[in-house]
Design an enzyme around this catalytic site. Structure first.
Site, PDB file in Angstrom:
ATOM      1  N   HIS A 136       2.002   4.426  -2.884  1.00 46.92           N
ATOM      2  CA  HIS A 136       1.853   5.735  -2.801  1.00 46.92           C
ATOM      3  C   HIS A 136       3.244   6.432  -3.325  1.00 46.92           C
ATOM      4  O   HIS A 136       3.340   7.329  -3.967  1.00 46.92           O
ATOM      5  CB  HIS A 136       1.856   6.138  -1.218  1.00 46.92           C
ATOM      6  CG  HIS A 136       0.123   6.040  -0.706  1.00 46.92           C
ATOM      7  ND1 HIS A 136      -0.782   6.978  -1.404  1.00 46.92           N
ATOM      8  CD2 HIS A 136      -0.234   5.725   0.326  1.00 46.92           C
ATOM      9  CE1 HIS A 136      -1.833   6.823  -0.797  1.00 46.92           C
ATOM     10  NE2 HIS A 136      -1.591   6.012   0.362  1.00 46.92           N
ATOM     11  N   HIS A 166       0.781  -1.254  -0.037  1.00 48.39           N
ATOM     12  CA  HIS A 166      -0.067   0.083   0.039  1.00 48.39           C
ATOM     13  C   HIS A 166       0.881   1.304   0.091  1.00 48.39           C
ATOM     14  O   HIS A 166       0.708   2.223  -0.966  1.00 48.39           O
ATOM     15  CB  HIS A 166      -0.905  -0.053   1.272  1.00 48.39           C
ATOM     16  CG  HIS A 166      -1.767   0.944   1.311  1.00 48.39           C
ATOM     17  ND1 HIS A 166      -3.251   1.200   0.920  1.00 48.39           N
ATOM     18  CD2 HIS A 166      -1.367   2.506   1.612  1.00 48.39           C
ATOM     19  CE1 HIS A 166      -3.634   2.236   1.190  1.00 48.39           C
ATOM     20  NE2 HIS A 166      -3.031   3.172   1.792  1.00 48.39           N
ATOM     21  N   GLU A 167       1.786   1.239   0.883  1.00 49.71           N
ATOM     22  CA  GLU A 167       2.669   2.523   0.873  1.00 49.71           C
ATOM     23  C   GLU A 167       3.557   2.446  -0.227  1.00 49.71           C
ATOM     24  O   GLU A 167       3.821   3.801  -0.516  1.00 49.71           O
ATOM     25  CB  GLU A 167       3.462   2.439   2.304  1.00 49.71           C
ATOM     26  CG  GLU A 167       2.623   2.313   3.778  1.00 49.71           C
ATOM     27  CD  GLU A 167       1.402   3.367   3.588  1.00 49.71           C
ATOM     28  OE1 GLU A 167       1.536   4.716   2.905  1.00 49.71           O
ATOM     29  OE2 GLU A 167       0.508   3.183   4.153  1.00 49.71           O
TER      30      GLU A 167
END
Length: 681
Positions: A473, A469-470
């Site tokens: 980003h 997820h990170e």
């Protein structure tokens, strides 16, 4: 000694930065920026160009970010009383500075003049979008208000920045204020060896015998999921869900309740000052969603679709718990019996998977996936200035060019903010003398750290998903092709679209082809066995109805709170009403979840927590194109990179989504991926 925050640097000189450097550096930069702005506007003309107006302003913004970014980062990952004081001392200075910029009439008129000129028509789409958003932001900074109201706007912003920082600090302090020291091994019966080793290591770090349980998430999660001792689970649950509140073992210490009330009152006043009926309406002025009714309708529709599945999930859990001798299922039992039920149904647990996800193998596999999708590669840099020995640095390489870099800080520790996040350290931008500044990002998590040096940190599959997820980003920030900082990477992206690339990357953690790349036993290198893979995939949507409702509860609470549709209700009453509507299992009355809800009271998600679900519709639908065309189809990967990741905030998110998907988003893929199709839909 010279101030490292005022020196030019390639990467931040973390080891040289001291608390006493912070305020003098920020004060000097703000004073110089004000002088430069004054000189710029003194040369005013009626023929402003991008080069005359935007580029000099971009330079002043870069200089400030150059000093503040590492300070803000260190405050989050290496917090100390001295650094915290220095950081907090700068918040009102920065708030005042940005309020001045937003209310500078001459600057506003310069932007307006440029927007109305022939020169504007010769700018590219990204430049035009930056100017349009800047004009919108002037209006949202109170440019049209009379002087007294402008002054009040500045006071509100200054006070809010102080309160939000204090909220975050008190959550951290409350988390660290509670520990439980245990000297009998039997007290932790049920915990896996990895969690016991962590508890021993935590005790040793404080010169204690035995084991130390803390409220840091890896420790909390292990007890709530595996500890047979129900009284211990209840004690830990009570301490965790009453952090920074008027309840629980540290009641009244670090209480965020009064801060929440003041934050909400000031946000409401701010909204009314700018002509909005409530803060939710103000929040949507910069988002993809068009109205409060649209957001609330979206959330309630999703709740309605999810609730039958959640009720079935809970009924099955109650039945199973009763069969195990627990006929009165409580909040502190849910994690424990859920894990037992998962193992009963699917014969699999997070702990069983952990040996197959050593950190380095996961990182290497994650990079291979990004290489196959986006045509970039990654290499680690060993020599750099660390803030902590855990920190790592990687370069992103395309062809023979380094196009960006990112820091990785994976493990939980004291004096580090909880949760996981990506932050920009430096933006991609065209430099005045030619050339392009390459982007730099911070990726921060709070995973279970390695024990000693004998074996690597082993991640749960949930932690692997968080890392992806990170990283999503991070890729959004690093793979941008926009050359203007206000629209490169995640800058200028509507908040309810910014989670699209992050949630999108999570999908590869569930694909057999992806898992084959990122898993391997830490001792033997053996791939994840087929039977474990089959069980893991079978269990993917275990309790997905409960999980979906939990996120909707948070989103509705946030939005109802800021939409003030029932202003007579207290914060707790708003939360209770949302739970009446959405919850299938009510937490105990002493639960003060809101007092630790940093996303909305200390982060950027106020009246925006719905963004996670909103963007998940986009991410699921985007991934469904890969399901149709091949999950490693390089053409599809290139299309996603060029239409979504590369464009940053240069176009409206719906335009970018349609360019990639060929149509507007559909909720169908999200429901299918969540196992909520059929009867529950």
């Amino acid at each position: 000694m010279s101030n490292p925050l005022l020196q030019a640097y390639d990467l931040p000189p973390f080891s040289l930065i001291r608390a006493e450097h912070v305020k003098p550096a920020i004060e000097q930069i703000l004073a110089e920026n004000r002088e430069q702005l004054k000189a710029l506007l003194a040369n005013s003309n009626d023929q402003w160009t991008w080069a005359d107006l935007i580029e000099p302003l971009d330079e002043t913004g870069e200089r400030l970010g150059h000093a503040w970014s590492p300070v803000s980062h260190l405050n989050a990952v290496m917090n100390s009383p001295e650094l915290r004081d220095a950081y907090n001392a700068c918040l009102p200075l920065l708030s005042q500075y940005f309020t001045e910029l937003g209310q500078n009439q001459a600057l506003f008129e310069a932007y307006q003049q440029l927007a109305n000129s022939d020169a504007f028509n010769n700018l590219d789409n990204a430049q035009q979008k930056i100017i349009e958003k800047a004009l919108r932001d002037f209006r949202l900074s109170g440019i049209a208000l009379p002087p007294e109201e402008q002054k009040r706007y500045g006071e509100l912003q200054m006070r809010l920045s102080e309160l939000q920082s204090k909220f975050s600090n008190q959550v951290m302090d409350a988390t660290q204020a509670w520990t439980k020291h245990l000297t009998e091994a039997s007290a932790l019966d049920g915990l896996p060896e990895s969690a016991l080793a962590q508890a021993r290591q935590a005790a040793e770090a404080r010169d204690l015998e035995g084991w130390l349980v803390t409220l840091e998430f890896p420790s909390y999660y292990a007890v709530m999921t595996y500890a047979h001792d129900r009284a211990l689970r209840e004690e830990l649950y009570t301490a965790y869900c009453t952090r920074a509140s008027d309840q629980g073992p540290n009641a009244g210490q670090f209480d965020n309740g009064p801060l929440i009330d003041e934050i909400l009152a000031l946000r409401q006043e701010l909204a009314e000052l700018l002509g909005y009926p409530n803060y939710a309406e103000l929040s949507l002025a910069t988002k993809m969603a068009e109205s409060t009714d649209q957001v609330l309708g979206f959330l309630r529709d999703l709740a309605q679709r999810s609730k039958p599945a959640a009720e079935a999930d809970l009924a099955a859990l109650r039945e199973y718990a009763a069969s195990q001798g627990c006929s009165d299922l409580q909040a502190w039992d849910v994690g424990y019996f859920s894990e037992k039920l998962r193992q009963h149904r699917y014969a699999i647990s997070q702990e069983e998977l952990r040996p197959y996800f050593p950190t380095n193998r996961v990182i290497e596999g994650m990079f291979q996936i990004a290489t196959r999708l986006y045509g970039v590669s990654f290499r680690e840099v060993s020599e750099f200035d660390h803030w902590h020995p855990d920190a790592r640095l990687y370069e992103v390489v395309e062809g023979d060019q380094v196009i960006g870099r990112f820091f990785l800080d994976l493990y939980a520790r004291s004096n580090k903010r909880g949760g996981a996040w990506m932050d920009g350290a430096r933006d991609r931008r065209r430099l005045p003398g030619g050339g392009v500044q390459k982007p730099v990002a911070y990726l921060v998590c709070n995973f279970t750290p390695p024990v000693g040096t004998a074996k690597p940190a082993l991640l749960t599959h949930d932690e692997v998903t968080t890392l992806f997820h990170e990283f999503g980003h991070g890729l959004h920030h690093l793979l941008t092709r926009i050359d203007y900082s206000a629209a490169s990477g995640i800058n200028g992206v509507a908040w309810d679209a910014v989670e699209l690339p992050s949630q999108f990357m999570e999908n590869w953690c569930w694909e057999p082809e992806g898992l084959a790349l990122l898993s391997g036993h830490h001792e033997t290198g053996e791939a994840l066995p087929q039977d474990l893979l089959d069980k893991m995939l079978a269990a993917k949507n275990f309790q997905s109805g409960l999980g979906m409702l939990r996120q909707i509860e948070f989103s509705l609470f946030d939005f109802e709170l800021h939409a003030r549709r029932h202003p007579e209700r207290s914060v707790q009453q708003v939360l209770d009403a949302v739970r009446d509507e959405t919850s299938v299992l009510r937490p105990p009355a002493f639960n003060r979840f809101q007092n630790g809800f940093s996303h909305i009271f200390a982060g950027g998600y106020a009246a925006g927590y719905y963004s996670y679900k909103w963007a998940e519709v986009l991410s699921s639908d985007a991934f469904s194109r890969f399901e149709e065309e091949g999950i490693f189809n390089p053409e599809t990967g290139r299309a996603f990179r060029e239409t979504i990741l590369a464009k940053g905030g240069s176009q409206e998110p719906m335009e970018l989504f349609v360019a990639f998907r060929g149509r507007e988003p559909s909720i169908d893929a999200l429901l299918r991926h969540s196992g909520l199709t059929g009867e529950a839909a």
